[in-house]
Design a protein around this motif. Sequence first.
Motif, PDB file in Angstrom:
ATOM      1  N   ILE A 120       0.777  -0.884   0.048  1.00  0.00           N
ATOM      2  CA  ILE A 120       0.237  -0.207  -0.198  1.00  0.00           C
ATOM      3  C   ILE A 120       0.959   1.371   0.247  1.00  0.00           C
ATOM      4  O   ILE A 120       1.752   1.530   1.165  1.00  0.00           O
ATOM      5  N   GLU A 121       1.012   1.638  -1.381  1.00  0.00           N
ATOM      6  CA  GLU A 121       2.011   2.450  -1.427  1.00  0.00           C
ATOM      7  C   GLU A 121       1.901   3.808  -0.585  1.00  0.00           C
ATOM      8  O   GLU A 121       1.786   4.370   0.579  1.00  0.00           O
ATOM      9  N   GLY A 122       3.452   4.104   0.762  1.00  0.00           N
ATOM     10  CA  GLY A 122       3.137   5.459   1.608  1.00  0.00           C
ATOM     11  C   GLY A 122       3.405   4.366   2.422  1.00  0.00           C
ATOM     12  O   GLY A 122       3.008   6.247   3.395  1.00  0.00           O
ATOM     13  N   MET A 123       2.641   3.596   2.518  1.00  0.00           N
ATOM     14  CA  MET A 123       1.759   3.369   3.786  1.00  0.00           C
ATOM     15  C   MET A 123       2.572   2.029   4.847  1.00  0.00           C
ATOM     16  O   MET A 123       3.077   2.047   5.482  1.00  0.00           O
ATOM     17  N   VAL A 124       2.192   1.103   3.748  1.00  0.00           N
ATOM     18  CA  VAL A 124       2.663  -0.180   4.602  1.00  0.00           C
ATOM     19  C   VAL A 124       3.037  -1.404   3.473  1.00  0.00           C
ATOM     20  O   VAL A 124       1.995  -1.412   2.548  1.00  0.00           O
ATOM     21  N   LYS A 125       3.967  -2.432   3.938  1.00  0.00           N
ATOM     22  CA  LYS A 125       4.159  -3.410   3.136  1.00  0.00           C
ATOM     23  C   LYS A 125       4.153  -4.410   3.948  1.00  0.00           C
ATOM     24  O   LYS A 125       4.592  -4.315   5.044  1.00  0.00           O
ATOM     25  N   LEU A 133       4.036  -9.914   8.108  1.00  0.00           N
ATOM     26  CA  LEU A 133       5.605  -9.311   8.332  1.00  0.00           C
ATOM     27  C   LEU A 133       5.012  -8.135   7.899  1.00  0.00           C
ATOM     28  O   LEU A 133       4.134  -8.391   7.064  1.00  0.00           O
ATOM     29  N   ALA A 134       5.331  -7.061   8.733  1.00  0.00           N
ATOM     30  CA  ALA A 134       4.283  -5.582   7.764  1.00  0.00           C
ATOM     31  C   ALA A 134       5.804  -4.425   7.616  1.00  0.00           C
ATOM     32  O   ALA A 134       6.912  -3.811   9.230  1.00  0.00           O
ATOM     33  N   GLN A 135       6.744  -3.285   6.527  1.00  0.00           N
ATOM     34  CA  GLN A 135       6.914  -2.828   6.968  1.00  0.00           C
ATOM     35  C   GLN A 135       6.334  -1.743   6.380  1.00  0.00           C
ATOM     36  O   GLN A 135       5.620  -1.460   6.108  1.00  0.00           O
ATOM     37  N   ASN A 136       7.159  -0.391   7.822  1.00  0.00           N
ATOM     38  CA  ASN A 136       6.328   0.771   7.917  1.00  0.00           C
ATOM     39  C   ASN A 136       6.721   1.150   6.112  1.00  0.00           C
ATOM     40  O   ASN A 136       8.334   1.580   6.799  1.00  0.00           O
ATOM     41  N   LEU A 137       6.178   1.912   5.410  1.00  0.00           N
ATOM     42  CA  LEU A 137       6.577   2.750   4.043  1.00  0.00           C
ATOM     43  C   LEU A 137       6.023   4.401   5.290  1.00  0.00           C
ATOM     44  O   LEU A 137       6.264   5.227   3.743  1.00  0.00           O
ATOM     45  N   MET A 138       5.541   5.145   5.918  1.00  0.00           N
ATOM     46  CA  MET A 138       5.376   6.299   6.003  1.00  0.00           C
ATOM     47  C   MET A 138       6.443   6.906   6.391  1.00  0.00           C
ATOM     48  O   MET A 138       7.374   6.864   7.350  1.00  0.00           O
ATOM     49  N   PRO A 139       6.197   8.312   5.509  1.00  0.00           N
ATOM     50  CA  PRO A 139       7.411   9.043   6.330  1.00  0.00           C
ATOM     51  C   PRO A 139       7.649   9.600   7.569  1.00  0.00           C
ATOM     52  O   PRO A 139       6.643   9.720   8.968  1.00  0.00           O
ATOM     53  N   ALA A 140       8.542   9.513   8.362  1.00  0.00           N
ATOM     54  CA  ALA A 140       9.317   9.863   9.433  1.00  0.00           C
ATOM     55  C   ALA A 140       8.509  11.096   9.775  1.00  0.00           C
ATOM     56  O   ALA A 140       8.502  11.879   9.111  1.00  0.00           O
ATOM     57  N   ALA A 141       8.170  11.194  11.081  1.00  0.00           N
ATOM     58  CA  ALA A 141       7.535  12.012  11.498  1.00  0.00           C
ATOM     59  C   ALA A 141       8.983  12.976  11.845  1.00  0.00           C
ATOM     60  O   ALA A 141       9.625  12.853  12.496  1.00  0.00           O
ATOM     61  N   ALA A 142       8.470  14.824  11.461  1.00  0.00           N
ATOM     62  CA  ALA A 142       9.723  15.400  11.234  1.00  0.00           C
ATOM     63  C   ALA A 142       9.849  16.280  13.178  1.00  0.00           C
ATOM     64  O   ALA A 142       9.176  15.274  13.888  1.00  0.00           O
TER      65      ALA A 142
END
Length: 126
Positions: free
Chosen positions: A98-103, A117-126
Amino acid sequence: MALIAVDQTITIAMSVKDRHRSADWYKEMLGFETIFQIEEAGWSELQTNTQNVTLGLGEHVQPAPGNCVPVFGIADLDAARAKLEGVGVRFDGPTEVIEGMVKLATFFDPDGNALMLAQNLMPAAA
């Protein structure tokens, strides 16, 4: 030594008919708090009262009763999947992105229990 290194987070994923109603129930009954809701993915995630353990509610028209899938956070899903497949671990289809969210990738233990298994694809909070 473990074949792959999951991080220190776990999401308990369940299928529900109405994730908003279910989220309200978990908030009222157990004191969980909604972290986020992703409308386009039909997903709500709640923080449990246990550090680094969340409850994920995936909306489905006909959820399987009694279903529950532990979801382990991983830094590099593709590498972890390759290692597990290399020793014969069975996966349920291709990795979902799910682009920009999760793999996501579902796999099975020796008894046929589903794990993910889940890889977080969300940008890190600034």
